[in-house]
Design an enzyme around this catalytic site. Structure first.
Site, PDB file in Angstrom:
ATOM      1  N   GLN A 135      28.932  45.313  97.131  1.00  0.00           N
ATOM      2  CA  GLN A 135      29.902  46.353  96.809  1.00  0.00           C
ATOM      3  C   GLN A 135      30.978  45.772  95.886  1.00  0.00           C
ATOM      4  O   GLN A 135      31.387  44.622  96.102  1.00  0.00           O
ATOM      5  CB  GLN A 135      30.580  46.883  98.081  1.00  0.00           C
ATOM      6  CG  GLN A 135      31.308  48.202  97.862  1.00  0.00           C
ATOM      7  CD  GLN A 135      32.034  48.715  99.112  1.00  0.00           C
ATOM      8  OE1 GLN A 135      32.076  48.037 100.132  1.00  0.00           O
ATOM      9  NE2 GLN A 135      32.595  49.887  99.028  1.00  0.00           N
ATOM     10  N   TYR A 169      41.988  54.121 101.679  1.00  0.00           N
ATOM     11  CA  TYR A 169      41.911  53.774 103.099  1.00  0.00           C
ATOM     12  C   TYR A 169      42.917  54.586 103.924  1.00  0.00           C
ATOM     13  O   TYR A 169      42.564  55.326 104.829  1.00  0.00           O
ATOM     14  CB  TYR A 169      42.223  52.285 103.302  1.00  0.00           C
ATOM     15  CG  TYR A 169      41.112  51.346 102.916  1.00  0.00           C
ATOM     16  CD1 TYR A 169      40.852  51.058 101.575  1.00  0.00           C
ATOM     17  CD2 TYR A 169      40.316  50.728 103.867  1.00  0.00           C
ATOM     18  CE1 TYR A 169      39.843  50.187 101.210  1.00  0.00           C
ATOM     19  CE2 TYR A 169      39.301  49.844 103.509  1.00  0.00           C
ATOM     20  CZ  TYR A 169      39.071  49.581 102.189  1.00  0.00           C
ATOM     21  OH  TYR A 169      38.071  48.724 101.831  1.00  0.00           O
ATOM     22  N   GLY A 193      35.467  42.216 105.988  1.00  0.00           N
ATOM     23  CA  GLY A 193      34.152  42.585 106.487  1.00  0.00           C
ATOM     24  C   GLY A 193      33.426  43.419 105.465  1.00  0.00           C
ATOM     25  O   GLY A 193      34.047  43.984 104.555  1.00  0.00           O
ATOM     26  N   GLU A 218      34.010  48.124 110.436  1.00  0.00           N
ATOM     27  CA  GLU A 218      32.677  47.947 109.826  1.00  0.00           C
ATOM     28  C   GLU A 218      31.628  48.754 110.592  1.00  0.00           C
ATOM     29  O   GLU A 218      30.723  49.332 109.998  1.00  0.00           O
ATOM     30  CB  GLU A 218      32.300  46.463 109.760  1.00  0.00           C
ATOM     31  CG  GLU A 218      33.299  45.582 109.005  1.00  0.00           C
ATOM     32  CD  GLU A 218      33.765  46.130 107.659  1.00  0.00           C
ATOM     33  OE1 GLU A 218      33.037  46.924 107.031  1.00  0.00           O
ATOM     34  OE2 GLU A 218      34.886  45.779 107.242  1.00  0.00           O
TER      35      GLU A 218
HETATM   36  N1  BES Z   1      33.504  48.080 102.365  1.00  0.00           N
HETATM   37  C1  BES Z   1      34.700  47.358 102.559  1.00  0.00           C
HETATM   38  C2  BES Z   1      34.802  46.123 101.723  1.00  0.00           C
HETATM   39  C3  BES Z   1      34.762  46.358 100.226  1.00  0.00           C
HETATM   40  C4  BES Z   1      35.394  47.451  99.668  1.00  0.00           C
HETATM   41  C5  BES Z   1      34.121  45.471  99.413  1.00  0.00           C
HETATM   42  C6  BES Z   1      35.335  47.653  98.289  1.00  0.00           C
HETATM   43  C7  BES Z   1      34.072  45.674  98.050  1.00  0.00           C
HETATM   44  C8  BES Z   1      34.691  46.758  97.476  1.00  0.00           C
HETATM   45  C9  BES Z   1      34.916  46.996 104.024  1.00  0.00           C
HETATM   46  O1  BES Z   1      34.453  47.957 104.913  1.00  0.00           O
HETATM   47  C10 BES Z   1      36.392  46.907 104.245  1.00  0.00           C
HETATM   48  O2  BES Z   1      37.050  47.887 104.091  1.00  0.00           O
HETATM   49  N2  BES Z   1      36.898  45.730 104.582  1.00  0.00           N
HETATM   50  C11 BES Z   1      38.306  45.497 104.803  1.00  0.00           C
HETATM   51  C12 BES Z   1      38.619  45.456 106.273  1.00  0.00           C
HETATM   52  C13 BES Z   1      39.067  46.720 106.897  1.00  0.00           C
HETATM   53  C14 BES Z   1      39.457  46.489 108.354  1.00  0.00           C
HETATM   54  C15 BES Z   1      40.160  47.440 106.172  1.00  0.00           C
HETATM   55  C16 BES Z   1      38.643  44.138 104.247  1.00  0.00           C
HETATM   56  O3  BES Z   1      37.729  43.436 103.797  1.00  0.00           O
HETATM   57  O4  BES Z   1      39.812  43.764 104.258  1.00  0.00           O
HETATM   58 ZN    ZN Z   2      35.591  49.729 104.832  1.00  0.00          ZN
END
Ligand code: BES
Ligand code: ZN
Length: 682
Positions: free
Chosen positions: A181, A422, A309, A336
């Site tokens: 991603q 988010y 994650g 996740e």
């Molecule tokens: N899908 C995302 C990570 C991501 C988003 C990777 C956009 C590349 C581009 C993952 O689910 C995510 O949101 N991770 C967050 C943690 C979450 C608890 C807010 C992170 O990595 O900080």
């Molecule tokens: Zn996410």
């Protein structure tokens, strides 16, 4: 209230003041009269959108239905090499080309099979675009049912990280993992790299005999090493959920359908930290319907993993930085896991609608956390997230402050990756919950996940469904203007519901008291604090503190030595802004060891505010480079490149006052202040 009563009494006056201040902010406004118009129930269409601005693919002409990978994974050359075979669904009778996304791939052969065996096909590979890579156009007259590309990746592939044994915990075997991603899958597989296309996949991976290989597929907890692995993902997934990892990985179960893959030295701590995973799955199922992906396992990566994650199906990739010993950061797992519904089951068809993935997921995450750890805890998380959103949104241009971003405003998919998607997204769902009632919203969401299961959708499709299924039943609950404001207007809508956290109110009181009197809060109070309270304690600090104040905090709480990245990411920038040199050696160690972007970027951003800091940032980056993921390296380089120019020599001295407690000070570098303002202040 779990606090000792005498403590509570002594903090109550300040606490009441902070409640009053919070209440003076925004209040929800009641529904107005221009009610939203209910729409007819839409049919869930399984067609891809004509265009995804971040992909060269033309899925309206032909779509990949299945992908079969046969790849050699070679640690010495840092490459994946072999074939990708596509089974195609030709949509347009006139089409005679298959256009794929690639980045830094060497294409060795392209063949097609129209029922008469493999025949070579002509193709062109365009020059690379810096954001999107190279368009691969394969001439496919006669619309072959299968096309096969023989290729190899580059050692610098943006979606892969290759780690020397010394960068792992065990120190003996090398490690590699992918992060696809948003648009990095194309750097390790030629693909229609758009979330609007979903396909099944199988893979055969060969490698050195001593490592374990895992994918976002049917990993077998009893798998044995030996140099050859086969995988199958029988459910259709978009390309950004393609994932692979290899290294010294062992498995320990959490429940019958869930467990942890990690290096041997980490696996026990991870199982203990994440022991509530099965309960989280059961909670989400109760709310939103069955978990449809069979197993749910966690893969703990080295600390260089650039994210917290990644929701790779059946196998979430997880940073080790959330293993802090008290489960206080496990909402990451809830997040996740929640993607198994919001994102992996119902997917944004292009990245401009990222809020459909991340906003829904952040809402579902909070619901899981609330069910398992209680409302108080969930409310602390809301408050912290919203404070972050309110700060970040100021730095985001208005066109990107909206949920439904216009494709023309998001040249780079990273543009939509902010707390707007988010936290404003999650806030919108909480607004709907407030207006329609929790029971109604839960039923609606459950129906939504069923209705659009295994499909990729856009904001207008969601809005049609919302109006037909939720608004129609209670048309006065929200107005058209309110919906429009949430989806299409910048900023935070006036109708946003407010959440108060008494626990964080106490933290505010403790901080204010300390700033005013240098009296630290009683140890009996802080002994009970979770990561969230410490985060809030630090976040509310003024822009800079005096060296005495920094030293007092550091002596009492050992912030410079903290093993908790959420604390470190707030303490070290404060140390840089305040010129607190004591923190530099542990700060540099932290920046070299950890590659998770969110945790380290604030410190780099603080450093580049002064020429001395830029020099430190450059030096640390050079030391960290061998262990950083290409995504992290690119972000750090960007911040250093954008560092403010050094200020001209001062013409006359500029006097600066110390900030009042609670008042934001000037940035450590005031371009007008000359050298006097640089390098932090005492
Ligand atoms: N899908 C995302 C990570 C991501 C988003 C990777 C956009 C590349 C581009 C993952 O689910 C995510 O949101 N991770 C967050 C943690 C979450 C608890 C807010 C992170 O990595 O900080
Ligand atoms: Zn996410």
């Amino acid at each position: 209230m779990r606090f000792p009563l005498n403590l509570f009494r002594s903090l109550v006056p300040l606490f009441v003041l902070s409640l009053l201040l919070a209440a003076c902010q925004r209040e929800p406004t009641p529904g107005t009269t221009d009610t939203a118009t209910p729409a007819k129930r839409p049919e869930a269409a399984v067609t891809a959108p004509d265009r995804d601005e971040h992909s060269y693919a033309e899925p309206h002409r032909v779509m990949i239905e299945d992908l079969a990978l046969d790849l050699a994974l070679d640690f010495d050359s840092r490459t994946l090499a072999g074939t990708a075979t596509y089974t195609l669904d030709w949509k347009d009778g006139e089409a005679d080309a298959l256009v794929l996304d690639t980045r830094d791939l060497t294409i060795e052969a392209v063949e097609g099979d129209a029922g008469d065996g493999w025949q070579p096909l002509d193709y062109t590979l365009d020059d690379a675009d810096p954001l999107f890579g190279s368009r691969l156009a394969i001439q496919a007259p006669g619309q072959p049912g299968q096309v096969r590309v023989t290729y190899r990746t580059s050692p610098g592939a943006s979606g892969l990280q290759w780690l020397e044994p010394s960068m792992t915990e065990g120190g003996e075997l090398p490690f590699m993992f992918s992060q696809s991603q948003a648009i990095h899958a194309r750097s390790w597989v030629p693909l229609q790299d758009t979330p609007g296309v979903r396909y099944t996949y199988t893979a055969r991976i060969t490698t050195r005999p001593d490592v374990m290989v895992l994918m976002s597929a049917d990993n077998d907890p009893d798998a044995q090493r030996g140099g050859e692995f086969t995988f199958s993902m029988p459910q259709k997934i978009p390309s950004y959920l393609m994932a692979i990892a290899a290294g010294d990985l062992v498995f320990k179960p959490i429940s019958g359908r869930s467990g942890v893959w990690a290096e041997p030295a980490t696996v026990d701590a991870a199982v203990a930290e994440f022991e509530d995973t099965e309960q989280m799955i059961a909670t989400a199922e109760e709310l939103y319907g069955p978990y449809r992906w069979e197993r749910y396992d966690l893969l703990i990566l080295p600390p260089s993993f650039p994210y917290g994650g990644m929701e790779n199906p059946r196998l979430s990739f997880i940073t080790p930085t959330v293993i802090v010993g008290d489960k206080s950061l496990v909402s990451l797992i809830a997040h996740e896991l929640a993607h198994s519904w919001s994102g992996n089951l119902v997917t944004n068809a292009s990245w401009k609608d990222m809020w459909l993935n991340e906003g829904f997921t952040s809402y579902v995450e909070n619901r899981i956390v609330e069910a398992i750890y209680g409302e108080e805890f969930a409310d602390m998380e809301w408050v912290i997230a919203r404070r972050g959103l309110e700060q970040e949104i100021e730095t985001v241009r208005p066109a990107l402050q909206v949920l439904a971003v216009d494709g023309a405003d998001a040249a780079d998919p990273e543009d939509t990756f902010s707390s707007v998607a988010y936290d404003k997204g999650a806030w919108f769902l909480q607004f709907l919950e407030e207006r329609f009632g929790r029971e109604q919203l839960d039923a609606f969401l459950r129906g939504y996940f069923d209705h659009f299961a295994f499909q990729s959708i856009s904001t207008p499709q969601f809005v049609d469904y919302l109006k037909a299924e939720l608004v129609a039943a209670d048309p006065t609950a929200v107005s058209e203007a309110e919906l429009d404001e949430w989806l299409h207007q910048p900023g935070i809508p006036a109708s946003a519901p407010q959440v108060l956290s008494p626990r964080l109110g106490l933290v505010d009181s403790a901080r204010l008291a300390w700033l005013g009197s240098a009296q630290l809060p009683p140890p009996q109070l802080t002994a009970e604090w979770s990561s969230q309270e410490w985060i809030h304690f630090l976040e509310g600090m003024p822009e800079t503190l005096s060296l005495e104040q920094m030293a007092q905090l550091d002596t009492a709480y050992m912030f410079s030595q903290t093993p908790n990245g959420e604390i470190a990411m707030r303490w070290f920038p404060l140390a840089v802004r305040s010129g607190y040199a004591v923190a530099y050696p542990p700060m540099e160690e932290f920046l070299v060891r950890v590659g998770r972007r969110k945790l380290i970027m604030p410190t780099y951003e603080a450093l580049v505010q002064s020429p001395e800091g830029v020099a430190v940032a450059r030096d640390v980056l050079e030391r960290a480079r061998p262990g950083y993921h290409p995504i992290t390296t690119a972000s750090v380089e960007q911040v250093i490149a954008r560092a403010p120019e050094p200020a001209p020599a001062p013409v006359s001295p500029v006097l600066e006052g110390e900030p009042e407690p609670g008042e934001a000070a000037e940035p450590a570098i005031d371009p007008e202040a000359g050298d006097a303002g640089q390098g932090g202040r005492a």
